[in-house]
Design an enzyme around this catalytic site. Sequence first.
Site, mmCIF file in Angstrom:
data_model
loop_
_atom_site.group_PDB
_atom_site.id
_atom_site.type_symbol
_atom_site.label_atom_id
_atom_site.label_comp_id
_atom_site.label_asym_id
_atom_site.label_seq_id
_atom_site.Cartn_x
_atom_site.Cartn_y
_atom_site.Cartn_z
ATOM 1 N N SER A 132 0.812 -1.209 0.000
ATOM 2 C CA SER A 132 0.000 0.000 0.000
ATOM 3 C C SER A 132 0.853 1.270 0.000
ATOM 4 O O SER A 132 0.728 2.121 -0.883
ATOM 5 C CB SER A 132 -0.933 -0.008 1.219
ATOM 6 O OG SER A 132 -1.621 1.210 1.350
ATOM 7 N N HIS A 153 7.380 4.305 10.109
ATOM 8 C CA HIS A 153 6.890 4.027 11.468
ATOM 9 C C HIS A 153 8.120 3.725 12.320
ATOM 10 O O HIS A 153 9.078 3.105 11.850
ATOM 11 C CB HIS A 153 5.926 2.845 11.435
ATOM 12 C CG HIS A 153 5.352 2.467 12.773
ATOM 13 N ND1 HIS A 153 5.019 3.396 13.749
ATOM 14 C CD2 HIS A 153 5.048 1.257 13.305
ATOM 15 C CE1 HIS A 153 4.526 2.773 14.806
ATOM 16 N NE2 HIS A 153 4.545 1.470 14.574
#
Length: 335
Positions: free
Chosen positions: A30, A111
């Site tokens: 994604s 992240h």
Amino acid sequence: MKSTSKIYTDKDSNLDVIKGKRIAVLGYGSQGRAWAQNLRDSGLNVVVGLEREGKSWELAKSDGIIPLHTKDAVKDADIIIFLVPDMVQRTLWLESVQPYMKKGADLVFAHGFNIHYKLIEPPKDSDVYMIAPKGPGPTVREYYKAGGGVPALVAIQQDVSGTALRKALAIAKGIGATRAGVIPTTFKEETETDLFGEQVILVGGIMELMKAAFETLVEEGYQPEVAYFETINELKMLVDLVYEKGITGMLKAVSDTAKYGGMTVGKFVINEDVRKRMKEALQRIKSGKFAEEWVEEYGRGMPTVVNGLSQVQNSLEEKIGNQLKDLIQKGKPKS
């Protein structure tokens, strides 16, 4: 209460800082697909690193992006961007990145999990930074193509070169984030708040709240179909209102009865005991206990996740929801 004093935008960033540098995007899911295409369309030199040839490999080729095996992608890369799942990153790092990357290459993350919890320990001569878009990959791509961008967070973990922030903002500009705004943070803050949000509200909290409300009505003799509409299906409409207009806008949009009931009973249900449990959940994240448990769980094949998913799939609320899908979809206007 601390607040950021700076939000970076296009005027604070310059693509020339990374023009001519080779960027290896690891992963083509994604986020990976969106980042690779946006960076490419911003005039940057991008390749995609994949562990094996398969659907992602062919998809990258069809998108006009060069796919390479990870070790080949990183060996000449100046900037290496990790966009594979958290629990894959450590193995990928140890087996296919660290032994082959060139000295001084930048390591970039979306992240902070692996850096914050020291699952990946980067070389001392690498700049390490993070750009974390606050939206899913398809939205990052869609907004970019339309001339907009998804807001993002930026954090610097290691700044050996003295230019890590400039390079991070250039990457952010390349994916369109500076068109909206980029907020400075730290790896620690991003990781801990992201995990907290997932656990107590976005996934865990919402899921259990919907389940408890649905089961309460059914146990009291109400029809499951009616209970589903009132406790689960209508949630989307309220979340959309909050997203578009904020909590105040949502409250102004609902009935006075809903406002009064929500303001009085909401605090009765989400009481001080719940807030105490939230702080306990946050402490588990801050102490590293959650990360330790999750790494162990993943290594055992995720039995808790597999069992939990099975329970949800076989629950009454899920069965009722599946039965009502056709009814719900039938009312949607044709586009």
